[in-house]
Design an enzyme around this catalytic site. Structure first.
Site, PDB file in Angstrom:
ATOM      1  CG  HIS A  34      -2.071   0.780   1.193  1.00  0.00           C
ATOM      2  ND1 HIS A  34      -2.138   2.331   1.116  1.00  0.00           N
ATOM      3  CD2 HIS A  34      -3.229   0.842   1.148  1.00  0.00           C
ATOM      4  CE1 HIS A  34      -2.937   2.722   1.346  1.00  0.00           C
ATOM      5  NE2 HIS A  34      -4.102   1.615   1.412  1.00  0.00           N
ATOM      6  CG  HIS A  35       2.352   4.556  -3.256  1.00  0.00           C
ATOM      7  ND1 HIS A  35       3.709   4.891  -2.355  1.00  0.00           N
ATOM      8  CD2 HIS A  35       3.055   4.924  -4.544  1.00  0.00           C
ATOM      9  CE1 HIS A  35       4.070   5.730  -3.266  1.00  0.00           C
ATOM     10  NE2 HIS A  35       4.442   5.377  -4.634  1.00  0.00           N
TER      11      HIS A  35
END
Length: 210
Positions: free
Chosen positions: A185-186
């Site tokens: 997840h960025h």
């Protein structure tokens, strides 16, 4: 488990920007040199798959961002992320998930992984534990020297569990290599952390000893 508070205004904006996306995960794939790791396993007759799960899990657990999870509007840090990896079953020609606590001691981890894996062969499980998110979703694709992979996942709502996959081991110019893909997840994991994962993984493989 502790709550993470972002003190930097820019870090807060970075989190909000990526967390607001419908598909906030990003992914990198690279070939990792595992020559020493692979030869050590062969020398001591150790199981390849569960040893890889250990190596990949150790690398993730050593980077705190890979232990962060989003819960509503909060970010929490788990003390340990548990590998949940694919194993074959006797029930069908599709896999089961095998979830094991990450144990820093290699031999203890192998013993526990082997015990649970045997249970999953005849009594496969496909469900996550309710309310739990301290996983590392892991899968082996040992038939393919892949250069990329796309995971099945929900976009709405999305989760914040990293996904780690590895492919066919092969030899090239006297070195033994293996493709590894990492998705995260960025809003939690940035390019710097992803690069750290791959660099540390190769270093851990190089320095692996029994």
């Amino acid at each position: 488990m502790k709550k993470i508070k972002f003190d930097s205004a820019h870090r807060k904006k970075h989190f909000a920007f990526f967390n607001g996306m419908s598909h906030p995960h990003f992914q990198l794939t690279a070939n990792i040199v595992i020559t020493n790791f692979y030869k050590t396993l062969k020398t001591y007759n150790k199981p390849l798959n569960n040893s890889l799960v250990y190596l990949l899990s150790k690398t993730a657990n050593d980077i705190k961002e890979f232990r962060w999870r989003i819960r509503g509007e909060e970010v929490v840090e788990h003390p340990m992320a548990r590998p949940s990896f694919t194993v074959p079953t006797e029930q069908a020609d599709v896999f089961s998930f095998c979830t094991v606590d990450y144990i820093t001691d290699y031999e203890a981890f192998l013993a526990e992984a082997s015990r649970i894996q045997e249970l999953m062969r005849t009594n496969p499980s496909f469900e996550d534990e309710e309310g739990m998110d301290n996983y590392l979703f892991m899968s082996a694709i040992p038939w393919v020297k892949f250069t990329g992979i796309q995971h099945a996942m929900n976009y709405h709502p999305h989760d914040s569990v990293p996904r780690i996959s590895w492919g066919k081991i092969y030899e090239e110019n006297t070195e033994i290599l293996m493709p590894v893909s990492v998705q995260a997840h960025h809003a939690l994991v940035d390019g710097r952390h992803m690069g750290m994962y791959f660099n540390n993984l190769e270093e851990n493989a190089l320095n692996f000893k029994l």
